[in-house]
Write an enzyme that holds these catalytic residues in place. Structure first.
Site, short mmCIF file in Angstrom:
data_model
loop_
_atom_site.label_atom_id
_atom_site.label_comp_id
_atom_site.label_asym_id
_atom_site.label_seq_id
_atom_site.Cartn_x
_atom_site.Cartn_y
_atom_site.Cartn_z
CE1 TYR A 155 31.03 63.45 -1.11
CE2 TYR A 155 28.97 62.60 -0.76
CZ TYR A 155 30.29 62.53 -0.60
OH TYR A 155 31.03 61.96 -0.11
CB SER A 160 29.52 58.57 0.36
OG SER A 160 30.62 58.82 0.25
NE ARG A 166 36.06 62.76 8.05
CZ ARG A 166 35.11 62.05 6.81
NH1 ARG A 166 35.33 62.23 5.39
NH2 ARG A 166 34.00 61.56 7.05
CG ASP A 226 33.87 61.45 10.28
OD1 ASP A 226 34.89 62.45 10.78
OD2 ASP A 226 33.25 61.57 9.71
CG ASN A 267 35.05 58.45 7.26
OD1 ASN A 267 34.71 57.77 6.38
ND2 ASN A 267 35.07 58.59 8.08
CD GLU A 270 31.21 57.38 8.95
OE1 GLU A 270 30.61 56.29 9.32
OE2 GLU A 270 31.44 58.20 8.00
CD GLU A 293 31.80 55.64 -0.23
OE1 GLU A 293 31.67 56.58 0.54
OE2 GLU A 293 31.90 54.28 0.30
N GLY A 350 37.66 61.22 1.69
CA GLY A 350 37.07 61.93 0.58
C GLY A 350 38.60 63.08 0.73
#
Length: 308
Positions: free
Chosen positions: A219, A154, A257, A259, A273, A271, A16, A277
């Protein structure tokens, strides 16, 4: 009044690296120059530390730079960064830093451990099995599955496997990124994220991707982020409760974050985070923008909370 010296760390020794560089560059550019002096540091793919001009400086010199700063912003996603590694370095160096500490970073980065914690909290996760390089050959085909590295981000190494013939290659690809892999049943539902900052929960964001939301989809710019997500109040409350419970149980700090898949039976955790990002157009800043927080304001809040 003198400006706050803020070390912004980007890059990292993992897949990443480029994503982290983009996040760190955006963070450094968004810091109010009247209040902050951004001090850029980069970790190269080989682990070498570099100064703002890109010159190698070595770890001891990097620690000296960090200790000359009032606060650090470790904007490094994935292994050797988000997994508690950088937090440990900053703890030992005595440098205040934004984001989660060593334990929550390590726990959240390990998707298998996160599943166990979520299950203990009564939060649903996709049924899955854990394999290593030694045991992967015993992974029998049971139907469509998602194969993913246990500790990578990612969506690197993540594959949606639709037939038995593709399973060995998917396992091999995941094992390129980690020495443990998860094989999970496919969850049918909407992909919805939510961000938590201490006790504050953002509006939910729905990921609308054309197909599987893998690294390329994340991305390439082809994915639509719908925020606030159009979900009914009951589903929204279930998401908030689950996100807060996980944030607290893991011991997160700063922004995390979380998810989910929103299914007919309720939320299913994907998951967590702890260093998501962080460009202005990433999911987390979009969710805070929907709550009325500008990007510089969000960064200012994170720094002020750390130095309080």
């Amino acid at each position: 009044m003198s400006r706050i010296r803020a070390a912004v760390i980007g890059g990292g020794r993992n897949g990443e690296h480029q994503v982290s560089l983009a996040s760190a560059a955006a963070v450094a550019a968004a810091l109010d120059p009247e209040r902050y002096q951004a001090v850029r540091l980069t970790i190269a793919p080989d682990g070498t530390w570099r100064d703002g001009a890109g010159a190698p400086i070595g770890l001891p010199a990097a620690v000296s730079v960090l200790q000359s700063c009032d606060v650090a912003l470790p904007i490094v996603h994935g292994p050797h960064g988000e997994d508690g590694t950088l937090a440990a370095l900053l703890e030992l160096a005595g440098v205040p830093y934004i984001g989660s500490g060593v334990r929550p970073g390590a726990l959240a980065m390990d998707k298998w451990v996160t599943k166990l914690i979520a299950s203990a909290l009564g939060i649903a996760t996709a049924p899955g099995r854990l394999f290593t390089a030694r045991t992967a050959a015993g992974c029998a085909w049971t139907g469509p599955v998602v194969v993913k590295p246990v500790a990578a981000g990612s969506s690197l190494g993540v594959c949606l496997v639709r037939d038995a013939e593709s399973l060995p290659a998917a396992l091999a690809e995941a094992l390129r990124h980690d020495d443990r892999v998860l094989v999970e049943e496919v969850v049918t539902g909407r992909e919805v994220d939510i961000a938590v900052l201490d006790g504050f929960v953002t509006p939910a964001l729905e990921v609308v991707a054309d197909g599987f939301f893998d690294y390329e989809a994340k991305y390439s710019g082809s994915t639509v982020f719908r925020v606030p997500a159009p979900i009914d109040p009951a589903a929204g409350k279930a998401l908030e409760d689950a996100a807060l419970a996980l944030y607290d149980a893991l011991g997160c700090r700063g922004v995390a974050r979380v998810d989910f898949f929103v299914t007919e039976a309720g939320p299913v955790l994907n998951e967590v985070n702890t260093m998501p990002g962080f460009t202005e157009h990433s999911q987390v800043p979009r969710m805070f923008a929907a709550a009325g927080w500008g990007y510089p304001e969000l960064l200012d809040r994170l720094i002020r909370d750390t130095l309080a």
